[in-house]
Motif scaffolding. Structure first.
Motif, PDB file in Angstrom:
ATOM      1  N   ARG A 177     111.743  80.909  82.692  1.00  0.00           N
ATOM      2  CA  ARG A 177     111.732  81.840  81.559  1.00  0.00           C
ATOM      3  C   ARG A 177     112.919  82.779  81.561  1.00  0.00           C
ATOM      4  O   ARG A 177     113.368  83.245  82.596  1.00  0.00           O
ATOM      5  CB  ARG A 177     110.440  82.633  81.562  1.00  0.00           C
ATOM      6  CG  ARG A 177     109.328  81.877  80.855  1.00  0.00           C
ATOM      7  CD  ARG A 177     108.128  82.746  80.679  1.00  0.00           C
ATOM      8  NE  ARG A 177     107.443  82.967  81.931  1.00  0.00           N
ATOM      9  CZ  ARG A 177     106.616  82.088  82.479  1.00  0.00           C
ATOM     10  NH1 ARG A 177     106.378  80.956  81.862  1.00  0.00           N
ATOM     11  NH2 ARG A 177     106.045  82.329  83.625  1.00  0.00           N
ATOM     12  N   VAL A 219     105.752  80.211  72.953  1.00  0.00           N
ATOM     13  CA  VAL A 219     104.851  79.087  73.236  1.00  0.00           C
ATOM     14  C   VAL A 219     104.828  78.199  71.993  1.00  0.00           C
ATOM     15  O   VAL A 219     104.450  78.653  70.911  1.00  0.00           O
ATOM     16  CB  VAL A 219     103.417  79.594  73.550  1.00  0.00           C
ATOM     17  CG1 VAL A 219     102.444  78.432  73.636  1.00  0.00           C
ATOM     18  CG2 VAL A 219     103.402  80.394  74.840  1.00  0.00           C
ATOM     19  N   GLU A 248      98.290  77.345  78.638  1.00  0.00           N
ATOM     20  CA  GLU A 248      99.664  77.793  78.897  1.00  0.00           C
ATOM     21  C   GLU A 248      99.744  79.322  78.831  1.00  0.00           C
ATOM     22  O   GLU A 248     100.388  79.964  79.676  1.00  0.00           O
ATOM     23  CB  GLU A 248     100.634  77.157  77.872  1.00  0.00           C
ATOM     24  CG  GLU A 248     102.071  77.546  78.136  1.00  0.00           C
ATOM     25  CD  GLU A 248     103.081  76.815  77.257  1.00  0.00           C
ATOM     26  OE1 GLU A 248     102.778  75.712  76.754  1.00  0.00           O
ATOM     27  OE2 GLU A 248     104.181  77.371  77.086  1.00  0.00           O
ATOM     28  N   CYS A 273      98.330  80.954  81.885  1.00  0.00           N
ATOM     29  CA  CYS A 273      99.300  80.908  82.994  1.00  0.00           C
ATOM     30  C   CYS A 273     100.321  82.025  82.842  1.00  0.00           C
ATOM     31  O   CYS A 273     100.718  82.670  83.811  1.00  0.00           O
ATOM     32  CB  CYS A 273     100.073  79.592  82.983  1.00  0.00           C
ATOM     33  SG  CYS A 273      99.217  78.277  83.767  1.00  0.00           S
ATOM     34  N   LEU A 274     100.741  82.243  81.605  1.00  0.00           N
ATOM     35  CA  LEU A 274     101.737  83.291  81.355  1.00  0.00           C
ATOM     36  C   LEU A 274     101.182  84.654  81.754  1.00  0.00           C
ATOM     37  O   LEU A 274     101.888  85.478  82.336  1.00  0.00           O
ATOM     38  CB  LEU A 274     102.153  83.301  79.876  1.00  0.00           C
ATOM     39  CG  LEU A 274     102.919  82.067  79.389  1.00  0.00           C
ATOM     40  CD1 LEU A 274     103.099  82.105  77.875  1.00  0.00           C
ATOM     41  CD2 LEU A 274     104.290  81.997  80.063  1.00  0.00           C
ATOM     42  N   VAL A 297     108.765  75.248  83.584  1.00  0.00           N
ATOM     43  CA  VAL A 297     109.455  76.255  82.757  1.00  0.00           C
ATOM     44  C   VAL A 297     110.279  77.204  83.620  1.00  0.00           C
ATOM     45  O   VAL A 297     109.934  77.510  84.740  1.00  0.00           O
ATOM     46  CB  VAL A 297     108.466  77.126  81.932  1.00  0.00           C
ATOM     47  CG1 VAL A 297     107.882  76.367  80.787  1.00  0.00           C
ATOM     48  CG2 VAL A 297     107.381  77.731  82.801  1.00  0.00           C
ATOM     49  N   ARG A 334      99.775  70.988  68.743  1.00  0.00           N
ATOM     50  CA  ARG A 334      99.246  70.842  70.115  1.00  0.00           C
ATOM     51  C   ARG A 334      97.763  71.168  70.149  1.00  0.00           C
ATOM     52  O   ARG A 334      97.266  71.954  69.344  1.00  0.00           O
ATOM     53  CB  ARG A 334      99.953  71.813  71.057  1.00  0.00           C
ATOM     54  CG  ARG A 334     101.279  71.359  71.534  1.00  0.00           C
ATOM     55  CD  ARG A 334     101.913  72.437  72.393  1.00  0.00           C
ATOM     56  NE  ARG A 334     101.374  72.491  73.748  1.00  0.00           N
ATOM     57  CZ  ARG A 334     101.595  73.498  74.596  1.00  0.00           C
ATOM     58  NH1 ARG A 334     102.296  74.540  74.217  1.00  0.00           N
ATOM     59  NH2 ARG A 334     101.099  73.466  75.810  1.00  0.00           N
ATOM     60  N   GLU A 360     102.731  67.602  77.809  1.00  0.00           N
ATOM     61  CA  GLU A 360     102.216  68.873  78.307  1.00  0.00           C
ATOM     62  C   GLU A 360     102.738  69.151  79.716  1.00  0.00           C
ATOM     63  O   GLU A 360     103.255  68.284  80.388  1.00  0.00           O
ATOM     64  CB  GLU A 360     100.680  68.848  78.304  1.00  0.00           C
ATOM     65  CG  GLU A 360     100.074  68.765  76.904  1.00  0.00           C
ATOM     66  CD  GLU A 360     100.343  70.007  76.042  1.00  0.00           C
ATOM     67  OE1 GLU A 360     100.735  71.051  76.592  1.00  0.00           O
ATOM     68  OE2 GLU A 360     100.176  69.918  74.808  1.00  0.00           O
ATOM     69  N   GLU A 361     102.545  70.370  80.141  1.00  0.00           N
ATOM     70  CA  GLU A 361     102.846  70.810  81.504  1.00  0.00           C
ATOM     71  C   GLU A 361     104.290  70.565  81.934  1.00  0.00           C
ATOM     72  O   GLU A 361     104.567  70.050  83.014  1.00  0.00           O
ATOM     73  CB  GLU A 361     101.875  70.153  82.496  1.00  0.00           C
ATOM     74  CG  GLU A 361     100.464  70.668  82.285  1.00  0.00           C
ATOM     75  CD  GLU A 361      99.438  69.963  83.128  1.00  0.00           C
ATOM     76  OE1 GLU A 361      99.789  69.501  84.211  1.00  0.00           O
ATOM     77  OE2 GLU A 361      98.292  69.878  82.680  1.00  0.00           O
ATOM     78  N   ASP A 391      95.285  73.300  75.340  1.00  0.00           N
ATOM     79  CA  ASP A 391      96.560  73.285  76.074  1.00  0.00           C
ATOM     80  C   ASP A 391      97.356  74.560  75.807  1.00  0.00           C
ATOM     81  O   ASP A 391      98.022  75.096  76.699  1.00  0.00           O
ATOM     82  CB  ASP A 391      97.396  72.061  75.663  1.00  0.00           C
ATOM     83  CG  ASP A 391      96.770  70.761  76.149  1.00  0.00           C
ATOM     84  OD1 ASP A 391      96.142  70.779  77.220  1.00  0.00           O
ATOM     85  OD2 ASP A 391      96.894  69.741  75.445  1.00  0.00           O
TER      86      ASP A 391
END
Ligand code: SAH
Ligand code: SF4
Length: 408
Positions: free
Chosen positions: A109, A117, A150, A153-154, A107, A142, A103-104, A146
């Motif tokens: 983009r 994702v 993610e 965050c996006l 990135v 996953r 994880e984490e 998580d």
């Protein structure tokens, strides 16, 4: 360039051959510019025979790593940079073990407004022609928390569309201590957590495409109405040899369910011709299925044998190259016509379009995609990339809808 990375795909032979072609070109460039660092990664590197061949014939590659240790990218690169003065040795770091989900990861983009994702890795289906389960390992889903973290965050970064990714997203399954989350549940969770985000997903497998998934799409307005549902062949005997685990009738029933539960859904597909023993009659059934379903678009291929697969051991690649080529061309010609028909049906309708950029052909036009995943071009109305615009379709080509923005 200081650094060249080839991210490879080994699903079809053609892509592999291209990599060797590019490596040949690179040799000359690297001879002139020996400081340049070259890296190879992606699922082709998970094949031992490929790495052996590169070790032998392409000595100027600096670093090879695989799909399961992609997180080591920066470490491997800095090793090379630090060692460069002394070491001319190729760094090879390919992992066979596929149990890990890291994880984490950092990135970078490609687009600021949309992002993929991963919700799962690997594949358990072992379609007889396919190399993916061998190079990508078994299916691992996953943890939902998580995935959601993610995506949140996006959102903070301004992303407005996510694509949930996996080889067979329909079989996503997370088993926690006290809860089990399947794909329709995950879809609903994501849709509710980020109501202003457009959500897409790919790829779906017909055997697992159930009505719960369709109801989740129909219920949540921010889940895009587009399903990519590869059928591969219209013939039951070919489907059986392919180990696809569904029949033509099952597939057509799933299409019926999509049209019933999500009436305005875009449907696209993958299909390939010339698999083991495919007769003219089998092929005709593929054409018939395509005519019956009227896909909005299709990725169409010729069968190529992949090393290590069940088909490469037991089902000889026995359809002539020439026949494969003819069948593929016919299929493409027919689909162009069908895509055109599908686009003509959209003339007069209004779609919400996510603006992706300036049209490649005309600088005073913008382009974007509808929820159904169709590309729409329209005169620049001042909208920014990443904005949603209502567009009325006025005309079309086989590949593109053309329209004009309407005021909200
Ligand atoms: N997981 C997805 C797609 C995986 S690969 C699925 O199951 O649908 C993408 C597409 O490549 C496949 O749908 C298939 O149409 C094509 N493909 C895979 N292996 C192939 C092969 N050996 N020869 C030709 N096409 C192939
Ligand atoms: Fe390959 Fe079949 Fe898995 Fe798709 S579902 S990745 S075609 S084995």
């Amino acid at each position: 360039a200081d650094l060249v990375i080839f991210n490879t795909c080994t699903v079809r032979e053609n892509a592999n051959l291209k990599v060797y072609g590019r490596l040949g070109q690179l040799k000359k460039i690297k001879n002139k510019n020996p400081e340049m660092i070259t890296m190879l990664c992606g699922c082709m590197m998970q094949e031992e025979s490929v790495v052996e061949k590169i070790k032998k014939s392409y000595r100027n590659v600096d670093i090879i790593f695989g799909t399961h240790n992609i997180f080591k990218f920066a470490e491997l690169l800095s090793m090379k940079v630090l060692d460069r003065a002394e070491s001319k040795k190729m760094i090879i770091d390919v992992w066979k073990d596929t149990t890990e989900i890291v994880e984490e990861l950092p990135v970078e983009r490609k687009y600021h407004f949309k992002s993929g994702v991963n919700i799962m890795f690997g594949c358990n289906n072992f379609c007889s022609y396919c190399i993916v389960p061998y190079v990508r390992g078994r299916e691992r889903s996953r943890e939902p928390e998580d995935i959601i973290a993610e995506i949140e965050c996006l959102v903070k970064d301004g992303v407005v569309e996510v694509m949930l990714l996996g080889q067979n997203v329909n079989s996503y399954l997370w088993r926690g201590d006290s809860q089990e989350v399947n794909f329709p549940a995950l879809l609903a969770m994501v849709a509710q957590t980020v109501p202003n985000m457009r959500i897409r997903f790919a790829t779906s497998h017909p055997k697992d495409m159930n009505d719960d998934i369709l109801r989740a799409i129909a219920t949540h307005s921010n889940i895009c109405k587009h399903i990519h549902l590869p059928f591969q062949s219209g013939s039951n005997s070919v489907l059986k040899d392919m180990n696809r685990k569904y029949t033509r009738e099952w597939y057509l029933d799933r299409i019926r369910a999509i049209r019933e539960i999500v009436p305005d859904c875009g449907i696209s597909t993958d299909v390939f011709v010339g698999f083991h023993n495919e007769s003219e009659e089998d092929y005709q059934q593929t054409l018939d299925l395509m005519k019956e379903v009227m896909f909005d678009s299709a990725f169409m291929f010729k069968y190529s044998e992949r090393p290590g697969t069940m088909a490469s051991r037991n089902l000889p690649d026995n359809v002539d190259e020439e026949v494969k080529g003819r069948r593929l061309q016919e299929l493409i010609d027919m689909q162009v016509e069908i895509s055109h028909q599908s686009n003509l049906k959209d003339v007069g309708k209004v779609f919400e379009v996510l603006v992706e950029g300036v049209s490649k052909k005309k600088s005073d036009e913008l382009f974007g995609r509808s929820s159904q995943n169709k590309v729409i071009v329209f005169p620049d109305n001042g909208a920014k990339v990443g904005e949603l615009v209502q567009v009325r379709v006025t005309e079309c080509t086989p590949a593109t809808l053309i329209g004009e923005a309407i005021k909200n």
